[in-house]
Write a protein that holds these residues in place. Sequence first.
Motif, PDB file in Angstrom:
ATOM      1  N   LEU A 139      -1.854   4.091   5.325  1.00  0.00           N
ATOM      2  CA  LEU A 139      -1.008   3.270   6.200  1.00  0.00           C
ATOM      3  C   LEU A 139      -1.631   1.909   6.497  1.00  0.00           C
ATOM      4  CD1 LEU A 139       0.161   6.048   8.676  1.00  0.00           C
ATOM      5  CD2 LEU A 139       1.537   4.927   6.900  1.00  0.00           C
ATOM      6  N   ALA A 140      -2.956   1.842   6.548  1.00  0.00           N
ATOM      7  CA  ALA A 140      -3.644   0.589   6.866  1.00  0.00           C
ATOM      8  C   ALA A 140      -3.952  -0.254   5.637  1.00  0.00           C
ATOM      9  CB  ALA A 140      -4.948   0.897   7.612  1.00  0.00           C
ATOM     10  N   SER A 141      -3.616   0.248   4.464  1.00  0.00           N
ATOM     11  CA  SER A 141      -3.912  -0.466   3.221  1.00  0.00           C
ATOM     12  C   SER A 141      -2.665  -1.162   2.701  1.00  0.00           C
ATOM     13  CB  SER A 141      -4.432   0.519   2.167  1.00  0.00           C
ATOM     14  OG  SER A 141      -5.632   1.125   2.608  1.00  0.00           O
ATOM     15  N   PRO A 142      -2.829  -2.343   2.131  1.00  0.00           N
ATOM     16  CA  PRO A 142      -1.670  -3.069   1.617  1.00  0.00           C
ATOM     17  C   PRO A 142      -1.049  -2.432   0.370  1.00  0.00           C
ATOM     18  CG  PRO A 142      -3.679  -4.262   1.082  1.00  0.00           C
ATOM     19  CD  PRO A 142      -4.069  -3.109   1.977  1.00  0.00           C
ATOM     20  N   ASP A 143      -1.831  -1.594  -0.345  1.00  0.00           N
ATOM     21  CA  ASP A 143      -1.318  -0.948  -1.558  1.00  0.00           C
ATOM     22  C   ASP A 143      -2.179   0.284  -1.859  1.00  0.00           C
ATOM     23  OD1 ASP A 143      -3.667  -1.857  -3.028  1.00  0.00           O
ATOM     24  OD2 ASP A 143      -2.669  -3.804  -3.181  1.00  0.00           O
ATOM     25  N   ASP A 144      -1.730   1.062  -2.827  1.00  0.00           N
ATOM     26  CA  ASP A 144      -2.424   2.301  -3.157  1.00  0.00           C
ATOM     27  C   ASP A 144      -3.795   2.053  -3.778  1.00  0.00           C
ATOM     28  OD1 ASP A 144      -0.495   4.201  -2.230  1.00  0.00           O
ATOM     29  OD2 ASP A 144       0.754   3.680  -3.941  1.00  0.00           O
ATOM     30  N   LYS A 145      -3.931   1.010  -4.567  1.00  0.00           N
ATOM     31  CA  LYS A 145      -5.235   0.695  -5.174  1.00  0.00           C
ATOM     32  C   LYS A 145      -6.270   0.451  -4.079  1.00  0.00           C
ATOM     33  CE  LYS A 145      -7.563  -2.426  -8.297  1.00  0.00           C
ATOM     34  NZ  LYS A 145      -7.594  -3.728  -8.871  1.00  0.00           N
ATOM     35  N   THR A 146      -5.903  -0.303  -3.062  1.00  0.00           N
ATOM     36  CA  THR A 146      -6.807  -0.563  -1.944  1.00  0.00           C
ATOM     37  C   THR A 146      -7.115   0.728  -1.201  1.00  0.00           C
ATOM     38  OG1 THR A 146      -5.906  -2.796  -1.735  1.00  0.00           O
ATOM     39  CG2 THR A 146      -7.130  -1.939   0.154  1.00  0.00           C
ATOM     40  N   ALA A 147      -6.112   1.588  -1.038  1.00  0.00           N
ATOM     41  CA  ALA A 147      -6.339   2.878  -0.384  1.00  0.00           C
ATOM     42  C   ALA A 147      -7.355   3.705  -1.170  1.00  0.00           C
ATOM     43  CB  ALA A 147      -5.021   3.642  -0.227  1.00  0.00           C
ATOM     44  N   PHE A 148      -7.286   3.681  -2.499  1.00  0.00           N
ATOM     45  CA  PHE A 148      -8.268   4.397  -3.318  1.00  0.00           C
ATOM     46  C   PHE A 148      -9.667   3.840  -3.077  1.00  0.00           C
ATOM     47  CE2 PHE A 148      -5.627   6.188  -7.125  1.00  0.00           C
ATOM     48  CZ  PHE A 148      -5.103   7.162  -6.310  1.00  0.00           C
ATOM     49  N   GLU A 149      -9.791   2.518  -3.044  1.00  0.00           N
ATOM     50  CA  GLU A 149     -11.097   1.890  -2.838  1.00  0.00           C
ATOM     51  C   GLU A 149     -11.660   2.234  -1.462  1.00  0.00           C
ATOM     52  OE1 GLU A 149     -10.315  -2.253  -3.551  1.00  0.00           O
ATOM     53  OE2 GLU A 149      -9.899  -1.910  -5.676  1.00  0.00           O
TER      54      GLU A 149
END
Length: 140
Positions: free
Chosen positions: A111-121
């Motif tokens: 929810l706090a990430s702009p996209d899924d790639k950022t969420a993975f990181e």
Amino acid sequence: MKWVTWENVGVDRIGCAWLIRKHVDPKAEFAFIPEGSKAIPKGAEAFDVPGVRLSHHGGHCSFYAIVREYKLKDKILDRIARIIDEADTVQEVQVEPSAAGLDLICTGIRLASPDDKTAFERGAIVYEALYAALASENAK
């Protein structure tokens, strides 16, 4: 190698991405398809998509499937698989007290990430910390 999963990642997919990069494919590239889609790009390995090899089977999460399929012999990874199983699948018995917290943290990361790639990181940091804490606990 190209890896693909559904968008809107959560506890299992974030854990799988960390596991893949850490223990299977350090140069993994991730792509995301709309949730519910079965349109896997040619040459990509899908994970946490129903009906694929690296997904939920026998009541276990996709993380567990990757540990099993890639024959990763590590007690800590087995424990993380149990935690994700409890957090991500319907479990009648709660045996991993950290499961609900891990699920909540991964939901917050998404929810706090702009996209899924950022969420993975961002999620990789959480899984590194979980692995370190469990390894330390296991060493005692």
